[in-house]
Design a protein around this motif. Structure first.
Motif, PDB file in Angstrom:
ATOM      1  N   HIS A  52      -6.372  -2.426   5.417  1.00 24.99           N
ATOM      2  CA  HIS A  52      -5.097  -1.722   5.432  1.00 24.99           C
ATOM      3  C   HIS A  52      -5.018  -0.791   6.640  1.00 24.99           C
ATOM      4  O   HIS A  52      -6.031  -0.336   7.157  1.00 24.99           O
ATOM      5  CB  HIS A  52      -4.901  -1.022   4.079  1.00 24.99           C
ATOM      6  N   HIS A  61      -9.970   0.773   3.549  1.00 24.76           N
ATOM      7  CA  HIS A  61      -9.546   1.881   4.398  1.00 24.76           C
ATOM      8  C   HIS A  61     -10.626   2.116   5.440  1.00 24.76           C
ATOM      9  O   HIS A  61     -11.792   2.304   5.097  1.00 24.76           O
ATOM     10  CB  HIS A  61      -9.360   3.125   3.522  1.00 24.76           C
ATOM     11  N   GLU A 109      -8.318   2.151  -2.937  1.00 21.80           N
ATOM     12  CA  GLU A 109      -8.775   1.754  -1.643  1.00 21.80           C
ATOM     13  C   GLU A 109     -10.197   2.247  -1.428  1.00 21.80           C
ATOM     14  O   GLU A 109     -10.546   3.346  -1.857  1.00 21.80           O
ATOM     15  CB  GLU A 109      -7.830   2.267  -0.543  1.00 21.80           C
ATOM     16  N   HIS A 123       0.841  -1.210   0.000  1.00 21.00           N
ATOM     17  CA  HIS A 123       0.000   0.000   0.000  1.00 21.00           C
ATOM     18  C   HIS A 123       0.868   1.249   0.000  1.00 21.00           C
ATOM     19  O   HIS A 123       1.407   1.640   1.032  1.00 21.00           O
ATOM     20  CB  HIS A 123      -0.900  -0.013   1.243  1.00 21.00           C
ATOM     21  N   ASP A 136       1.960   2.918   3.309  1.00 22.88           N
ATOM     22  CA  ASP A 136       1.019   4.021   3.119  1.00 22.88           C
ATOM     23  C   ASP A 136       1.764   5.310   2.770  1.00 22.88           C
ATOM     24  O   ASP A 136       1.312   6.395   3.093  1.00 22.88           O
ATOM     25  CB  ASP A 136       0.112   4.235   4.346  1.00 22.88           C
ATOM     26  N   HIS A 141     -11.675   6.178  -3.003  1.00 21.87           N
ATOM     27  CA  HIS A 141     -11.376   6.337  -1.574  1.00 21.87           C
ATOM     28  C   HIS A 141     -12.555   7.016  -0.866  1.00 21.87           C
ATOM     29  O   HIS A 141     -13.158   7.936  -1.413  1.00 21.87           O
ATOM     30  CB  HIS A 141     -10.118   7.210  -1.458  1.00 21.87           C
TER      31      HIS A 141
HETATM   32 ZN   LIG Z   1      -6.095   4.454   3.644  1.00 21.07          ZN
END
Ligand SMILES: [Zn+2]
Ligand SMILES: [Zn+2]
Length: 257
Positions: A158, A133, A97, A10, A207, A68
């Protein structure tokens, strides 16, 4: 440590934080043994940069497709349409995500739920893993996955930061915990938790450019720091680093194929 093979599951490599040294940054990752980087999409604005990296580093940088939760705004239908269109024309490593974020903004909570469910359904339609997420919303995310998937959804929660009970629920669903820099922060409960769960369902992530591990906390994060996280994990739970690299890489392989 350089001979070990790692995977960053990620990282937002297309972020403008990397504008000055993007290619060197990816080469640093590869030189550190981080041979594969999986890039979650954010929204329509991140797609071009993401696909460019895939082209510049074939076999190293892999794009996902998804919307997202922080990008779920008034134009959510347009954004989802774009995701849908991309899914129809080519392959991606995962749907991501996606999820729920109740930390920044509660204006579009209903739309976030709806977008999350629809994208989970697409993951089953295309048989892709998902990268989830959750912020201030882990409980809800687990429940939505259970309700929507009926055991057919696979992938990663994640930046996992939940309780041992939540970790076990995720593991029971056949899914994985994404573990990154937060593990190395002083007050983190993750070292204790991971001693109990073990590594069978753990993958590593940075991340990037967010959440750099110690001793870089607060600075820009990048995938070449994955071995730092792996080393910390190995010491925290008392498993040698070779094994940490092997197990987490194998898990990532299992998810992304
Ligand atoms: Zn995230
Ligand atoms: Zn992310």
């Amino acid at each position: 440590m350089a001979n070990l093979q790692w995977i960053d599951t990620h990282c937002h490599l297309y972020s403008e934080e990397f504008q000055a040294d993007r290619h060197e940054m990816v080469r640093r990752a590869i030189a550190s043994g981080v041979g594969k980087c999986y890039m979650p999409n954010v929204d329509s604005a991140s797609i071009d940069g993401m696909l460019e990296l895939e082209k510049d580093f074939p076999g190293h940088c892999f794009p996902m497709m998804g919307l997202h939760p922080c990008s779920v705004k008034d134009d959510v239908e347009v954004q989802l349409e774009i995701v849908r269109d991309w899914l129809a024309v080519r392959k991606f490593a995962a749907i991501g995500e996606i999820g729920l974020d109740f930390y920044w903004d509660l204006t579009h909570t209903d739309q976030q739920h709806d977008a999350f469910r629809r994208q989970l359904n697409w993951s089953m339609e295309y048989q892709y893993p998902v990268v989830i997420h959750s912020r201030e919303s882990l409980r809800q995310c687990i429940d939505v996955v259970k309700e929507t998937g009926n055991g057919r959804i696979r992938g990663i929660f994640h930046c996992f930061g939940g309780t041992l009970e939540e970790a076990n629920e995720i593991i029971d669903l056949g899914m994985y915990l994404g573990i990154g820099g937060i593990l190395t922060f002083k007050k983190s409960h993750l070292p204790e938790l991971l001693k109990t769960t073990g590594l069978d369902r753990v993958v590593l992530e940075t991340d990037s450019p967010y959440l750099a591990p110690m001793p870089y906390r607060g600075k820009r994060n990048e995938p070449s720091y994955i071995p730092i996280i792996g080393k910390f994990l190995s010491e925290a739970i008392g498993i040698n680093i070779e094994e940490v690299a092997a197990i987490t890489s194998q898990n990532a392989w299992h998810i992304f194929g």
